[in-house]
Write a protein that holds these residues in place. Structure first.
Motif, PDB file in Angstrom:
ATOM      1  N   SER A   1       0.791  -1.225   0.000  1.00  0.00           N
ATOM      2  CA  SER A   1       0.000   0.000   0.000  1.00  0.00           C
ATOM      3  C   SER A   1       0.822   1.274   0.000  1.00  0.00           C
TER       4      SER A   1
ATOM      5  N   GLN B   1       2.412   2.397  -2.943  1.00  0.00           N
ATOM      6  CA  GLN B   1       1.967   2.876  -4.236  1.00  0.00           C
ATOM      7  C   GLN B   1       2.763   4.080  -4.720  1.00  0.00           C
TER       8      GLN B   1
ATOM      9  N   ARG C   1     -12.184   0.590  -4.230  1.00  0.00           N
ATOM     10  CA  ARG C   1     -11.167   1.441  -3.622  1.00  0.00           C
ATOM     11  C   ARG C   1     -10.182   1.900  -4.688  1.00  0.00           C
TER      12      ARG C   1
ATOM     13  N   GLU D   1      -7.082   2.348  -5.567  1.00  0.00           N
ATOM     14  CA  GLU D   1      -5.762   1.984  -5.074  1.00  0.00           C
ATOM     15  C   GLU D   1      -4.633   2.688  -5.816  1.00  0.00           C
TER      16      GLU D   1
ATOM     17  N   SER E   1      -7.795   5.460  -1.282  1.00  0.00           N
ATOM     18  CA  SER E   1      -6.664   4.545  -1.199  1.00  0.00           C
ATOM     19  C   SER E   1      -6.104   4.537   0.219  1.00  0.00           C
TER      20      SER E   1
END
Length: 514
Positions: free
Chosen positions: A173, A175, A357, A359, A398
């Motif tokens: 997560s 990203q 979501r 992301e 996110s």
């Protein structure tokens, strides 16, 4: 032998193809009537197959907004199919050769350097407005438009396996924030905040470089042949191979000896050790789907189990769970959730299972401040609670962006966001929202706390312990070990050793990489 019939495809939409490869719980799959898969049922675990990937689709204007290349919205569900009343439904084989690696882009496997972060930028994104509370997302569960590949005889084990890796070591997560925005430490305005957690997921069970499934199959056969059982050899092999490699061993065992490895293991083992070994021999997302089905079926619904499976998962993980659920049980998970839950808790689960979501959304400081204000206005700054606003923001944004929202909320209003959830909600919806918040901050820390809870009180919650160890050992159990040590000043291995015994303890300690 009959193969699974093709599913209809929605007009004008490319048929979705769902990837399968390698995200804690008052009740997990077991042979007990507590909602866990029955490992003692004859016939072994349901094999599964792996479709290829997901198609791109056009942006949707519904709730929640879809990004380009998002998962297609479709009104089509699974066609009703007959299913057995008990046990695992039959399948034509399992091919654990993921076209899309766990939580990653196609073609990415284990990183050669465990701490190497996965590259990738963000699409430009304007701050989407909050959706009106009256609009509620419909989860898309359109099944594949083509039948699953015929990999083996029905009920006769796993199909050919060519994958060489299962769940890749990856950055969780993070990203890859834009270069002007730090991943950890200071905000653009210079304020430091500790909730910006970013880490590379590190499993404790990694692919064996010199892996030889035929040799492992031969060793397992020898360990179970004749008088007595060599449990040490069984543990040393099965607990030190990835999920994909374990399935390859099962295939090699059947090819070499004409016997089903699952049946042989069941006949030679017993108790909690059997639960661990048979869980490890089940394809991971089949195991999660079976867990959800057990939580939903029967008398009552085991809500905490639904939370621990769904509210901790990424979009890709949920898509693979949905695919496995439809294939194994012939029903839409979305319909199951809506039929067995209610109120704001149902809305939360359906929103999460909709895989909406964003992301790919980078943390946006200005939108985060706006979201924090909206959450304050929906909760602490009014009489009563606007649950829909909490649901929209926590299920749509996110995880990196949510971490910034939580920081902004505490900075503006002087209260940790977990405390806000405790003040505004109760019961199942509180547990679900707190799980989302915890996993947005640090998923490994969430599972560390769940393990600690499994040890607390009188007796050990073995189902929870087994579930977390089995489902996380190929993903991020090393991170969980580190978080457990940091939070409780005690190693997870020592905690497991003090709560378990015998070969059951040895199996769990081996999964920890000790």
């Amino acid at each position: 032998m009959s193969s699974t019939p093709p599913y209809p495809q929605a007009p004008g939409i490319l048929p979705p193809q769902l990837p399968v490869s390698g995200s804690g719980f008052s009740g997990y799959p077991s042979s007990q009537p507590s909602g866990y898969p029955a490992f003692h049922t004859s016939g072994g675990y349901a094999p599964s197959q792996t479709p290829s990937g997901y198609p791109s689709t056009q942006a949707s204007t519904g709730y929640p907004p879809s990004q380009p290349a998002g998962y297609p919205q479709s009104a089509l569900g699974y066609q009703p199919q007959s299913q057995p009343s008990v046990g695992y439904p039959p399948s034509s084989g399992y091919n654990p050769n993921p076209q899309v690696a766990y939580g990653q882009q196609p073609g990415i496997g284990y990183s050669s350097a465990p701490n190497q972060q996965i590259s990738g930028g963000y699409p430009s994104a304007a701050a989407p407005p909050l959706i009106q509370p009256s609009v509620y997302p419909q989860a898309s569960h359109a099944p594949p438009s083509q039948s699953y590949p015929n990999l083996g005889q029905q009920g006769h084990g796993y199909g050919p396996v060519t994958a060489t890796s299962a769940y890749p070591t990856q950055q969780f997560s993070s990203q890859s924030s834009p270069s002007h925005y730090p991943k950890h430490g200071a905000t653009p305005g210079g304020q430091h905040y500790s909730t910006m957690q970013s880490y590379v997921e590190q499993p404790t069970v990694i692919p064996l470089p010199s892996f030889d499934p035929a040799a492992d199959a031969q060793a397992l056969r020898k360990a179970m042949k004749g008088f007595g059982t060599d449990e040490a050899t069984i543990l040393n092999i099965i607990c030190k191979r990835t999920n994909v490699q374990r399935l390859q061993i099962a295939q090699a065992f059947k090819t070499s000896f004409g016997k089903d490895l699952i049946k042989d293991l069941r006949s030679e083992l017993g108790g909690r050790l059997e639960d661990v070994i048979l869980a490890l021999m089940t394809p991971r997302f089949d195991y999660l789907a079976i867990t959800l089905q057990k939580a939903i079926s029967g008398l009552g619904t085991k809500e905490r189990l639904l939370v621990d499976v769904l509210c901790t998962a990424t979009n890709d993980e949920i898509r693979m769970i949905i695919a496995a659920y439809g294939r194994l049980f012939g029903r839409s998970l979305d319909n199951e959730l809506q039929g067995d839950t209610s109120g704001h808790f149902r809305r939360l689960l359906v929103s999460v299972a909709n895989c909406g979501r964003m992301e790919g959304q980078p943390p946006d400081p200005h939108m985060a401040a706006s979201d924090a204000q909206a959450l304050y206005s929906a909760g602490a700054n009014k009489i009563g609670t606007d649950e829909s606003t909490f649901n929209q923001i926590l299920c749509l944004r996110s995880f990196p962006h949510l971490r910034l929202v939580f920081h902004e909320y505490e900075k503006q209003f002087g209260q940790p966001f977990e405390k806000v959830i405790e003040n505004e909600f109760s019961g199942d919806i509180e547990a679900g929202l707190k799980a989302v918040v915890a996993c947005a901050k640090n998923r490994a820390a969430y599972f560390a706390s769940r393990l600690h809870e499994s040890f607390a009180g009188f007796g050990t919650k073995d189902e929870e312990l087994i579930f977390i160890m089995v489902t996380r050992c190929d993903v991020d159990l090393r991170n969980i070990k580190d978080e457990y040590q940091r939070r409780y000043n005690k190693s997870l291995a020592s905690a497991v050793a003090s709560e378990t015994s015998g070969d059951y303890k040895k199996a769990l300690i081996t999964l920890l990489g000790e």
